[in-house]
Design an enzyme around this catalytic site. Structure first.
Site: not given
Ligand code: CA
Length: 737
Positions: A104, A156, A201, A219, A276, A296, A341, A657, A695
Site C-alpha cells: 500500500e 503505507r 499502518t 474495530e 483513531t 470512526n 464506520d 479469510h 495466524m
Molecule cells: Ca474503521
C-alpha cells in the site's frame, strides 16, 4: 446440507505444509534486522529538510514526501510522459517484494534512491534506476500481532527527513533509521496500552523538527490519539487524544473537556471510543497547522457507544492543531454521532482555490461517508459538501448548520438495512489526486453497501458486552452471511469508479466505471495523464481531460497503492506497487456481477514496478490459479454444529479469510486446505502453530469445541461450493438451515 455426518479421520499430528493451500511466498519474519548490499545511499542526498519539502516544486524530479509536497495533491509537474509519448511507456525494471499480501506504500524518491515500506513494516532503500537493494530493515514485528490488525500487515510508507528514515511498525513502534545505512538511530513505543489491539499502518509525517504518528484499532476497541516526537531525539513533544477517556480521571488536555460534553451515557471508555488517526496527517506551512483525519467510533453503533446521544467529538472529524504545541485551533465533524464506520481519515489535500469569487486556502477531503468536503483552512468553515458517490444514509449536508441531514428510513436499530456507503467507504485510503488548474479531483470512488443490523445481544437485552479479543462493532456479525443471503434481492450493486469530480459544483467531468469496487490510488500529471492501477490488474493512463484510456499494462495483480513519478538524469519514471487485500479481506471472493479480480485469477504478486518511455522489461506471465475445491472427506456434522461454527467463523475468522469462507486471494482460502492442515486445524487455531505467518492463537476467545465447530462450518462451506461448481446445487443455496 441437512446431513448428519460423522467425523471419521484419526487425527494424527503431522508436519503441516500450510503453503499447500494456495501459492504462498515467504512472508514470515526474517532474522536479519538490517541487510546491506554494495550499493550505498549517499548520506547527503537523503538530507531533506522543511525548506526542501516546502520548495518541492523546484525539484519536480524527486518525490520528497508522502503526497509529493506538503499540499499532498499528488499532481506531478513532469511532462516527458505525456499524451503523445505514453503509448511507448514500458516496464524499465521490477522488483519482487517477497510477499503476497497487500502493498500500500507511497515510495519516497530523492536523487537516485527510492525509500519504501513493505508488509510487516519492513523498509527498503533501493537504487531508483535499477531496483537494486541498497539496504533493508526488518523491525521484526511478532507474527501474532497480525491478529490485532483489522486489515492485514500492511504499511503505507515512510518519511525521509534530515538524513533519517521514519517508519511506524505494525506493533506500535516509531523507528528512526539512518538514511545512509538503515541502522536504527532511535525507537520509541507509541502505544498507551499494549494489551489493546493497536496497530500502525500509516506513514509518519515530518515538519518543524517533529514526527507525527497515529494508529489504528477502532474495530477492536481502542482510544485514538496522535503523538508528535522530536525528530532528532525521539522525545515526546505533545499528544492529542481524539476522544475522551475514563470520566473519573482528569482530562489530559482542555479539548477533552469540550469533547466529553458530547458523549452521553454508556461506558465508551471501556470500549475505547475509537477515533483513531490511522492514515492522514497533513502539515500546513501556511498556518503552521497539523490536520488530523479522525476515524470512526468504537463500537460503530452509537446507541451502544453513547446511548444518551451526542455528536461524540472528535469522531469522523478533521481537527486542526498548532504543529508546535498540539493545541486545537478548529475542528469540523463530517459525521456527528457516527453510526456506520464513517472514518474521516482519508487523504487530505491542501489547495488555493477561488470559491464564490474569493481566493481561499482550502482543505479537500473525500471521506468514507460519500460527501466531498471543501473547508477553509483558516477557520475550518464548511464551504462545500457535495456527494461524490451514491449516498443513502443522508440526503445532503446543510451548509448553514454544517451538519448532514440523516435519512430516518435507514435507522437500523429497528430493522436491518442496506446502507450506502458501507464500511469500505465511498472512498477509502487509496489516494486521490488534485488538479488545481483543471479544478477537478480524480477520486477512486466506489458504491459498496453493507447490511447493517444490531447485534442479537443488544436486541434481546439492550446490553452489549465488550469482547477484548475480537471486533466490537455492535452489529450482528455472527449472522452476517445469513443476513446477506436473506436480503440479497435488495442489495445495491457494488461498483467501482474513477471520477474527475468538481468539488465546487459537485459535477463529474468524466467517470470511468470499473467492474470491481476495490481499486488503487491515483496520480495525475502536467503530461495530461491520470494513472491508476485497478482490481483487474490493469495499470492504466487516462487522458485527464476526457477519461479516455490511452495506455494499459497488464500486471496480472490487483493494485491498491498510489502510483508516483520521478525523474533521474533527464528520464521520467512512473512507479507502482502491486498486491491487493487490506480492508477488503472481509469481502473476499466477490459474487457476480462484481468481476473477479486479478489476484484471485492468478496470485497476489507483491512487486514494485517502474516504467519509462521505451522500457522493454517483461513480467513473467503467470499461470491461472487452481481453485478447485477438494472433496471434503469425513465430514459430517449436524446443522446446529455448523451454525455454531458459522457464528464463530464470522466473528473471528471472516475479517481475514473472507465472508462465507471465500478468501479474496491474499490470505489462504480455507475451502482448499491440505490434508495436513485439516489434521492440525485445532492446533493452528488454539496453539498458534502458524503464528509466525500472522495466524495467531485464538485460545483466549475460542474453546476447543468452538474450534471444532468452525472446522465443521469451513468443511460444509467447502463442500457446498464444490457441489455448486459441479452443478449439483445452485449457487443461490447459500444456506443449509
Ligand atoms: Ca474503521
Amino acid at each position: 446440507m441437512n446431513k448428519v455426518l460423522v467425523l471419521l479421520g484419526v487425527l494424527v499430528v503431522a508436519v503441516v505444509v500450510y503453503t499447500a493451500m494456495s501459492p504462498q511466498m515467504d512472508d514470515g519474519s526474517s532474522s536479519a534486522e538490517v541487510a546491506q548490499t554494495s550499493a550505498v545511499v549517499d548520506p547527503t542526498t537523503a538530507f531533506i529538510d522543511d525548506e526542501r519539502i516546502r520548495n518541492a516544486e523546484s525539484e519536480p524530479g524527486n518525490w520528497l514526501s508522502f503526497g509529493r509536497t506538503y499540499e499532498e495533491q499528488r499532481f506531478s509537474p513532469l511532462t516527458q510522459v505525456n499524451k503523445e509519448t505514453v503509448g511507448q511507456l514500458g516496464l524499465a525494471w521490477y522488483k519482487d517484494m517477497n510477499t503476497n499480501r497487500a502493498l500500500e506504500a507511497t515510495p519516497i524518491v530523492v536523487d537516485d534512491t527510492m525509500f519504501l515500506s513493505s508488509t510487516w513494516s519492513r523498509v527498503y532503500a533501493v537504487d531508483a534506476r535499477t531496483g537494486e537493494t541498497k539496504w533493508s530493515y526488518d523491525p521484526e514485528v511478532p507474527g501474532e500481532w497480525a491478529r490485532k490488525a483489522c486489515c492485514d500487515v500492511v504499511n503505507r510508507g515512510v518519511a525521509v527527513y534530515k538524513g533519517r528514515v521514519y517508519v511506524g511498525t505494525l506493533d506500535g513502534r516509531l523507528v528512526s533509521l539512518d538514511a545512509a545505512t538503515g541502522s536504527v538511530v532511535w525507537e520509541v513505543d507509541t502505544l498507551i496500552d499494549r494489551t489493546r489491539f493497536y496497530t500502525i499502518t500509516g506513514a509518519p509525517r515530518v515538519a518543524n523538527g517533529k514526527v507525527f504518528i497515529g494508529n489504528g484499532g477502532a474495530e477492536f476497541g481502542v482510544r485514538g490519539y496522535v503523538t508528535a516526537y522530536d525528530a532528532e531525539s525521539g522525545e515526546e513533544v505533545w499528544r492529542f487524544f481524539t476522544v475522551p477517556g475514563d470520566p473519573s480521571l482528569p482530562f489530559e488536555h482542555p479539548e477533552m473537556e469540550l469533547a466529553a460534553e458530547t458523549w452521553k451515557g454508556g461506558s465508551w471508555w471501556e470500549f475505547g471510543g475509537g477515533g483513531t488517526v490511522w492514515n492522514s496527517i497533513v502539515y500546513d506551512p501556511d498556518f503552521n497547522n497539523v490536520y488530523l483525519g479522525v476515524g470512526n467510533g468504537s463500537p460503530w453503533t452509537r446507541v451502544i457507544r453513547s446511548p444518551g446521544g451526542g455528536d461524540n467529538l472528535f469522531l469522523s472529524s478533521v481537527v486542526a492543531l498548532d504543529a508546535d504545541t498540539g493545541a486545537m485551533k478548529w475542528y469540523y465533524q463530517t459525521t456527528p454521532g457516527d453510526n456506520w464506520d464513517y472514518t474521516a481519515v482519508q487523504d487530505m489535500a491542501l489547495a488555493d482555490m477561488e470559491v464564490d469569487g474569493e481566493m481561499r486556502k482550502v482543505l479537500l477531503q473525500a471521506p468514507k461517508n460519500g460527501f466531498f468536503y471543501v473547508l477553509d483552512r483558516e477557520d475550518g468553515k464548511l464551504l462545500r459538501a457535495n456527494p461524490f458517490a451514491t449516498v443513502t444514509w443522508a440526503s445532503h449536508v446543510d451548509l448553514e448548520t454544517g451538519r448532514p441531514v440523516e435519512n430516518p428510513d435507514l435507522d437500523y436499530t429497528q430493522k436491518e438495512q442496506w446502507v450506502l456507503p458501507g464500511p469500505l467507504g465511498a472512498h477509502n485510503w487509496q489516494a486521490m489526486s488534485v488538479d488545481e488548474e483543471a479544478g477537478v479531483v480524480y477520486i477512486p470512488a466506489q458504491d459498496n453497501p453493507l447490511i447493517y443490523g444490531m447485534s442479537e445481544d443488544w436486541k434481546q437485552s439492550g446490553l452489549y458486552k465488550r469482547n477484548p479479543g475480537g471486533w466490537n462493532t455492535g452489529l450482528e456479525f455472527g449472522r452476517i452471511t445469513q443476513l446477506v443471503v436473506d436480503n440479497i434481492a435488495d442489495q445495491p450493486t457494488p461498483k467501482g469508479y474513477l471520477k474527475a469530480f468538481d468539488p465546487l459544483t459537485g459535477e463529474d467531468k468524466w467517470v470511468v466505471e470499473i467492474p470491481h469496487y476495490w481499486n488503487g490510488g491515483v496520480l495525475s500529471s502536467a503530461g495530461g495523464l491520470v494513472f491508476q492501477g485497478d482490481a483487474l490488474g490493469m495499470f492504466t493512463a487516462y487522458d485527464k481531460d476526457t477519461g479516455e484510456a490511452l495506455w494499459q499494462f497488464n500486471t496480472y495483480t490487483s493494485m491498491l497503492a498510489p502510483p508516483i513519478t520521478f525523474e533521474i538524469d533527464g528520464e521520467q519514471y512512473v512507479s507502482i506497487l502491486t498486491g491487493t487485500g487490506g480492508g477488503d479481506l472481509f469481502g473476499g471472493e466477490p459474487l457476480p456481477p462484481v468481476a473477479e479480480h486479478a489476484s484471485l485469477t492468478y496470485n497476489n504478486y507483491g512487486r514494485l514496478l517502474v516504467f519509462k518511455v521505451g522500457g522493454t522489461e517483461e513480467l513473467p506471465v503467470p499461470t491461472v490459479r487452481d481453485r478447485s475445491i477438494p472433496v471434503q472427506a469425513d465430514l459430517v456434522a449436524s446443522s446446529d454444529q455448523i451454525a455454531a461454527g458459522e457464528r464463530h467463523y464470522n466473528n473471528y475468522c471472516a475479517v481475514c479469510h473472507g465472508l462465507a469462507v471465500r478468501s479474496g486471494g491474499s490470505i489462504p482460502d480455507l475451502r482448499r486446505m491440505s490434508e495436513g492442515t485439516h489434521t492440525a486445524f485445532n492446533q493452528i487455531v488454539m496453539d498458534g502453530l502458524l503464528a509466525a505467518n500472522g495466524m495467531a492463537a485464538f485460545d483466549d476467545v475460542l474453546s476447543e469445541q468452538d474450534t471444532t465447530m468452525i472446522h465443521h462450518y469451513v468443511k460444509a462451506r467447502a463442500e457446498q461450493d464444490r457441489l455448486a461448481a459441479a452443478g449439483e446445487v445452485s449457487m443461490g443455496q447459500l444456506t443449509w438451515q
